[in-house]
Design an enzyme around this catalytic site. Structure first.
Site, PDB file in Angstrom:
ATOM      1  N   GLN A  65       0.630  -1.098  -0.199  1.00 18.26           N
ATOM      2  CA  GLN A  65      -0.173  -0.102   0.144  1.00 18.26           C
ATOM      3  C   GLN A  65       0.834   1.074  -0.037  1.00 18.26           C
ATOM      4  O   GLN A  65       0.332   2.295  -0.576  1.00 18.26           O
ATOM      5  CB  GLN A  65      -0.978  -0.025   1.341  1.00 18.26           C
ATOM      6  CG  GLN A  65      -1.818   1.031   1.215  1.00 18.26           C
ATOM      7  CD  GLN A  65      -2.822   1.318   2.341  1.00 18.26           C
ATOM      8  OE1 GLN A  65      -3.297   2.300   2.709  1.00 18.26           O
ATOM      9  NE2 GLN A  65      -3.156   0.426   2.999  1.00 18.26           N
ATOM     10  N   GLU A 187       1.378  -1.406   8.236  1.00 20.42           N
ATOM     11  CA  GLU A 187       0.534  -0.174   8.627  1.00 20.42           C
ATOM     12  C   GLU A 187       0.627   0.159  10.125  1.00 20.42           C
ATOM     13  O   GLU A 187       0.645   1.005  10.670  1.00 20.42           O
ATOM     14  CB  GLU A 187      -0.924  -0.400   7.999  1.00 20.42           C
ATOM     15  CG  GLU A 187      -2.142   0.820   8.621  1.00 20.42           C
ATOM     16  CD  GLU A 187      -1.796   2.155   8.087  1.00 20.42           C
ATOM     17  OE1 GLU A 187      -1.638   2.364   7.016  1.00 20.42           O
ATOM     18  OE2 GLU A 187      -1.951   2.992   9.158  1.00 20.42           O
ATOM     19  N   ASP A 216       0.627   3.697   6.001  1.00 18.12           N
ATOM     20  CA  ASP A 216       0.678   3.308   4.601  1.00 18.12           C
ATOM     21  C   ASP A 216       0.536   4.693   3.808  1.00 18.12           C
ATOM     22  O   ASP A 216       1.328   5.008   3.039  1.00 18.12           O
ATOM     23  CB  ASP A 216      -0.166   2.048   4.205  1.00 18.12           C
ATOM     24  CG  ASP A 216       0.506   0.911   4.553  1.00 18.12           C
ATOM     25  OD1 ASP A 216       1.815   0.746   5.034  1.00 18.12           O
ATOM     26  OD2 ASP A 216      -0.174  -0.017   4.764  1.00 18.12           O
ATOM     27  N   GLY A 295      -7.739  20.281  19.443  1.00 16.50           N
ATOM     28  CA  GLY A 295      -7.439  21.857  19.424  1.00 16.50           C
ATOM     29  C   GLY A 295      -7.672  22.290  20.720  1.00 16.50           C
ATOM     30  O   GLY A 295      -8.286  21.799  21.582  1.00 16.50           O
ATOM     31  N   GLY A 296      -7.796  23.472  20.784  1.00 18.94           N
ATOM     32  CA  GLY A 296      -8.337  24.071  22.223  1.00 18.94           C
ATOM     33  C   GLY A 296      -9.701  24.330  22.320  1.00 18.94           C
ATOM     34  O   GLY A 296     -10.273  24.620  23.693  1.00 18.94           O
TER      35      GLY A 296
HETATM   36  N1  CAO Z   1      11.384 -10.308  -8.966  1.00 19.50           N
HETATM   37  C1  CAO Z   1      12.038 -11.127  -8.159  1.00 19.50           C
HETATM   38  N2  CAO Z   1      12.148 -11.073  -6.961  1.00 19.50           N
HETATM   39  C2  CAO Z   1      11.448 -10.136  -6.506  1.00 19.50           C
HETATM   40  C3  CAO Z   1      10.775  -9.107  -7.342  1.00 19.50           C
HETATM   41  C4  CAO Z   1      10.885  -9.385  -8.769  1.00 19.50           C
HETATM   42  N3  CAO Z   1      10.222  -8.559  -9.549  1.00 19.50           N
HETATM   43  N4  CAO Z   1      10.142  -8.227  -6.378  1.00 19.50           N
HETATM   44  C5  CAO Z   1      10.308  -8.625  -5.480  1.00 19.50           C
HETATM   45  N5  CAO Z   1      11.252  -9.624  -5.067  1.00 19.50           N
HETATM   46  C6  CAO Z   1      11.734 -10.084  -4.069  1.00 19.50           C
HETATM   47  C7  CAO Z   1      12.577  -9.490  -3.226  1.00 19.50           C
HETATM   48  O1  CAO Z   1      13.785  -9.086  -3.789  1.00 19.50           O
HETATM   49  C8  CAO Z   1      12.795 -10.202  -1.959  1.00 19.50           C
HETATM   50  O2  CAO Z   1      13.705 -11.140  -1.703  1.00 19.50           O
HETATM   51  P1  CAO Z   1      14.724 -11.200  -0.676  1.00 19.50           P
HETATM   52  O3  CAO Z   1      14.076 -11.368   0.466  1.00 19.50           O
HETATM   53  O4  CAO Z   1      15.239 -12.427  -1.253  1.00 19.50           O
HETATM   54  O5  CAO Z   1      15.721  -9.913  -0.841  1.00 19.50           O
HETATM   55  C9  CAO Z   1      11.257 -10.549  -1.797  1.00 19.50           C
HETATM   56  O6  CAO Z   1      10.670 -10.498  -3.085  1.00 19.50           O
HETATM   57  C10 CAO Z   1      10.346 -10.100  -0.636  1.00 19.50           C
HETATM   58  O7  CAO Z   1      10.449  -8.886  -0.698  1.00 19.50           O
HETATM   59  P2  CAO Z   1       9.890  -8.119   0.743  1.00 19.50           P
HETATM   60  O8  CAO Z   1      10.761  -8.489   1.682  1.00 19.50           O
HETATM   61  O9  CAO Z   1      10.098  -6.726   0.536  1.00 19.50           O
HETATM   62  O10 CAO Z   1       8.313  -8.597   0.685  1.00 19.50           O
HETATM   63  P3  CAO Z   1       7.655  -9.122   2.037  1.00 19.50           P
HETATM   64  O11 CAO Z   1       6.234  -9.794   1.650  1.00 19.50           O
HETATM   65  O12 CAO Z   1       8.450 -10.398   2.597  1.00 19.50           O
HETATM   66  O13 CAO Z   1       7.600  -7.692   3.175  1.00 19.50           O
HETATM   67  C11 CAO Z   1       6.808  -5.857   3.808  1.00 19.50           C
HETATM   68  C12 CAO Z   1       6.557  -6.984   3.039  1.00 19.50           C
HETATM   69  C13 CAO Z   1       5.812  -4.845   3.095  1.00 19.50           C
HETATM   70  C14 CAO Z   1       6.810  -6.060   5.274  1.00 19.50           C
HETATM   71  C15 CAO Z   1       8.289  -5.240   3.532  1.00 19.50           C
HETATM   72  O14 CAO Z   1       8.616  -5.063   2.111  1.00 19.50           O
HETATM   73  C16 CAO Z   1       8.573  -3.933   3.903  1.00 19.50           C
HETATM   74  O15 CAO Z   1       8.896  -3.719   5.270  1.00 19.50           O
HETATM   75  N6  CAO Z   1       8.728  -2.813   3.479  1.00 19.50           N
HETATM   76  C17 CAO Z   1       9.120  -1.386   3.934  1.00 19.50           C
HETATM   77  C18 CAO Z   1       7.876  -0.971   4.542  1.00 19.50           C
HETATM   78  C19 CAO Z   1       6.526  -0.728   3.729  1.00 19.50           C
HETATM   79  O16 CAO Z   1       6.545  -0.337   2.876  1.00 19.50           O
HETATM   80  N7  CAO Z   1       5.599  -1.110   4.665  1.00 19.50           N
HETATM   81  C20 CAO Z   1       4.199  -1.239   4.189  1.00 19.50           C
HETATM   82  C21 CAO Z   1       3.566  -2.043   3.316  1.00 19.50           C
HETATM   83  S1  CAO Z   1       1.950  -1.633   3.232  1.00 19.50           S
HETATM   84  O17 CAO Z   1       1.207  -2.202   4.513  1.00 19.50           O
END
Ligand code: CAO
Length: 474
Positions: A65, A187, A216, A295-296
């Site tokens: 998001q 979030e 988000d 606010g106040g």
């Molecule tokens: N091709 C190949 N690999 C891909 C890819 C693509 N096109 N796009 C993503 N990936 C891979 C990444 O390289 C990553 O691999 P590694 O772990 O091996 O490095 C993997 O997909 C997972 O990516 P991620 O760790 O970002 O995703 P997740 O689902 O585990 O975590 C989230 C999600 C949101 C917790 C994390 O991305 C995060 O903390 N982001 C920053 C904060 C944020 O934006 N949070 C808000 C999210 S909305 O609620």
């Protein structure tokens, strides 16, 4: 002699600057510019002179998001947003909270309007080459992967900067540098760590998260502003920079008034909180405020006609000091205007609970919309509690484009929230979100210049193919 030489060298050193200024004036005149270097005001009708971010190319490496909120805004402002997704899977939200079988979820469609989608495996050799070409082509890379994920793909800031020194690299992370910088964040984690949860809810209950996605979508908004500012600075410096919006920081920025109250506590109780009037002592941290106004001016949510069956038959009522007299007249307590027990804000503070109960006796005789009409007629600010159903059906929001009906090839018509920022010369039109990889071929050929033969080779290489297809082919 030395004097003469100094004079000569001074005159000489002035020459290039003078020449440059003259050249600028000539170029400016040629472009029809006025004195401040801006082009002549466009003669085109408003809304027909292109969009604010037209020509800006965004490499959108976002998911879920926060990041997609940011890039969707940039797309609405006219940027060409190219979303890279993992082959076969795509943004995880495509398949989350699915309501129509076989169609992208509303979660995805409502966050990814006006974008193009290309599928590329960023860990595949050929996939990396494609992304490198995109980096060279684009102005901004936006990402919100877990900390370190972009580096692990090989796209470090140094590498990106070497490929394209003009590129702005914009990231959402859960936390800024510090003890938690490696943590993944969603979030509600941000709402809790940014000060929102501890200050939301009722005093005698647990902390609460809010419905507004301040962690988000709020951080996505912050990031979008950072990107636009970096683009503006790049006009002068010619180089890109890193832009970071940490979700904890974004939430805290939105909870600014609560940090204000934290510091006020040192100087005595927070008199506008109803707990003050109730004689409940304050602790050492900003308390949960219930429905007290930030606010106040004291405020509270009051029942309206029908509250027994309608969970949203309520209104937010503010007893703003300048409109105390009309409030007294409306609720039928005209003596409160002059009675010293009620006439001043200070005298009212210890009695707010009783005063709001009396106002509620009046509001429960009317619907929330009747209360709104009666109050606004005498400038008393009130807020009817609108349900999502009422908002979805509100025709005035449809007219402004804040609520928009969009058609989608797989799910049919659905409602979404359009661009909440209205610009008179950059009018947003909401286009449906892309299907997974819908624009892969056109981006590879038209944007990146791969030939038909190269496109065929890329398809065979596995760089843009879903994992299961790769395995089936093996
Ligand atoms: N091709 C190949 N690999 C891909 C890819 C693509 N096109 N796009 C993503 N990936 C891979 C990444 O390289 C990553 O691999 P590694 O772990 O091996 O490095 C993997 O997909 C997972 O990516 P991620 O760790 O970002 O995703 P997740 O689902 O585990 O975590 C989230 C999600 C949101 C917790 C994390 O991305 C995060 O903390 N982001 C920053 C904060 C944020 O934006 N949070 C808000 C999210 S909305 O609620």
């Amino acid at each position: 002699m030395a004097k003469k030489a100094a004079k000569k060298s001074k005159a000489k050193s002035k020459k290039p600057a003078k020449r440059a200024a003259k050249k600028m004036r000539v170029v400016a005149r040629k472009n029809g510019a006025n004195g401040n270097g801006l082009p002549k005001p466009s003669a085109r009708p408003y809304g027909q002179a292109g969009k604010a971010l037209e020509g800006v190319k965004i490499l959108d490496f976002t998911h879920v998001q926060s990041g997609p909120t940011c890039t969707q805004l940039l797309a609405w402002f006219g940027a060409d947003v190219i979303k890279i997704e993992r082959p076969g899977v795509g943004d995880i939200t495509r398949g989350q909270l699915v309501d129509v079988k076989g169609a992208d979820s509303l979660y995805f469609t409502m966050l990814n309007h006006n974008k193009r989608s290309i599928t590329v495996d960023s860990k595949h050799k050929k996939g990396k080459e494609i992304i490198e070409r995109l980096i060279k082509h684009c102005d901004v890379l936006v990402e919100n992967f877990a900390p370190g994920a972009l580096d692990r793909m090989g796209f470090t800031w140094e590498h990106i900067h070497k490929l394209n020194p003009r590129m702005i690299v914009a990231s959402v992370k859960g936390f800024g540098p510090g003890p938690y910088e490696d943590c993944k964040v969603y979030e509600n984690v941000a709402q809790c760590t940014g000060g929102s949860a501890s200050t939301t809810g009722f005093r005698d209950g647990p902390p609460l998260v809010t419905g507004a996605q301040i962690g988000d979508s709020g951080t996505g908004l912050h990031l979008a502003l950072g990107i636009v500012a970096a683009l503006y600075q790049r006009n002068r410096t010619g180089r890109g920079q890193k832009v970071l919006a940490a979700m904890q920081d974004g939430v805290l920025n939105l909870c600014r008034v609560k940090l204000r109250d934290q510091q006020r506590l040192k100087h005595g109780p927070l008199t506008e909180f109803s707990q003050y009037g109730e004689g409940v002592p304050f602790g050492d941290a900003t308390p949960r405020a219930g429905n007290d106004s930030g606010g106040g001016q004291p405020g509270w949510i009051l029942k309206c006609k029908g509250w027994e069956t309608d969970p949203n038959a309520y209104i937010y009522f503010i007893t703003q000091a300048p409109v105390w007299s009309p409030i007294c007249d409306l609720i039928g307590e005209p003596t409160w205007k002059t009675d010293p027990e009620y006439a001043t804000p200070k005298a009212r503070l210890p009695k707010l609970k009783q005063i709001f109960a009396r106002i509620e006796d009046w509001t429960t005789t009317k619907t929330k919309f009747e209360v709104m009409e009666a109050c606004n007629a005498v400038d008393i600010p009130v807020g009817p509690i609108l349900s999502m159903k009422e908002i979805a059906e509100d025709q005035s929001l449809r007219k402004t484009g804040t609520v928009v009906e969009v058609d989608h090839p797989k799910r049919g018509k659905y409602l979404t929230v359009g661009n909440p920022i209205k610009m008179s010369d950059s009018i947003s039109d909401v286009k449906r979100s892309p299907l997974l990889g819908e624009h892969t071929d056109e981006i590879l050929t038209d944007v990146l210049g791969y030939s038909k033969k190269e496109l065929a080779d890329i398809k065979l290489s596995g760089a843009i193919t879903p994992e299961e297809k790769k395995q089936a082919a093996a």
